[in-house]
Design an enzyme around this catalytic site. Structure first.
Site, short mmCIF file in Angstrom:
data_model
loop_
_atom_site.label_atom_id
_atom_site.label_comp_id
_atom_site.label_asym_id
_atom_site.label_seq_id
_atom_site.Cartn_x
_atom_site.Cartn_y
_atom_site.Cartn_z
CB CYS A 1 -1.12 -0.05 1.11
SG CYS A 1 -2.39 0.99 1.12
CG HIS A 2 -0.39 4.85 1.54
ND1 HIS A 2 -1.77 4.22 1.40
CD2 HIS A 2 -0.84 6.33 1.16
CE1 HIS A 2 -2.91 5.06 1.01
NE2 HIS A 2 -2.12 6.15 0.66
N GLY A 3 3.32 2.12 1.75
CA GLY A 3 4.76 2.00 1.98
C GLY A 3 5.64 2.30 0.84
#
Length: 201
Positions: A132-134
């Site tokens: 995801c936003h990683g």
């Protein structure tokens, strides 16, 4: 909840895996790998901007809402303690890195020590999982150039601006990098990451 409490009984015979977090780290993105990685004998070490307690959050686009949301809604989740500050991490001591999602990566990507840590795992060819936003951290670290990766659709631009080739698939492996869109993809994603860690130990 503290990571040291959870991992106190682990022998760590398989080595240490670093899990960076911050306030607004997504709960499922983080807690699932936190326990799954330890289940196979690895010691999960949680790191943050400081060694302290952090607030996780639940992210979801609400289904069947009378007034639809165009973007993720955020609600409070559990708490998780970081064992060590980024500045005190020696990445050479770790066999793998897991970059979880949530809103935290929006500001964690500005932390020079976390970017240093992230680059080490790519320079050394060690397993790195990103969900995801990683991807925002990996992009800021400059390690996506020329690599095929996936992420949540609204972060596709982050992957592309970092030089990556974005594809919309549940789990994508490119060398030592394994990426997933969201925690909904964790069955194939975590299966593959555990295989990568075991092969690298």
């Amino acid at each position: 909840m503290t990571s040291s409490d959870s991992n106190a009984s682990q022998s760590a015979s398989a080595g240490k895996v670093l899990l960076p977090i911050g306030d607004a780290t997504e709960t499922l993105d983080t807690l699932y790998p936190f326990f799954r990685i330890a289940e196979d004998g690895f010691q999960v070490v949680v790191a943050g901007p400081e060694a302290r307690l952090y607030h996780t959050v639940l992210h979801e686009v609400p289904p069947d809402s009378a007034v639809p949301w165009d973007i993720t809604q955020e609600r409070p989740g559990y708490h998780l303690r970081a064992d060590v500050a980024f500045r005190d991490v020696d990445p050479a001591e770790y066999v793998g890195l897991f970059l979880s999602g949530g809103r935290a990566p929006e500001y964690l990507r500005y932390d020079a020590d976390l970017l240093r840590i992230t680059r080490h795992f790519f320079d050394a060819g060690k397993p790195v999982a990103v969900v995801c936003h990683g991807i925002e951290i990996a992009s800021a670290a400059g390690v996506l150039r020329g690599r095929t990766c996936t992420t949540v659709a609204k972060c596709a631009l982050d992957a592309q601006q970092g030089g990556g080739q974005y594809v919309d698939r549940p789990a994508v492996r490119d060398g030592n990098l394994l990426t997933a869109r969201t925690w909904h993809d964790y069955a194939p994603f975590m299966h593959e990451f555990m295989q990568m860690l075991k092969a690298a130990q």
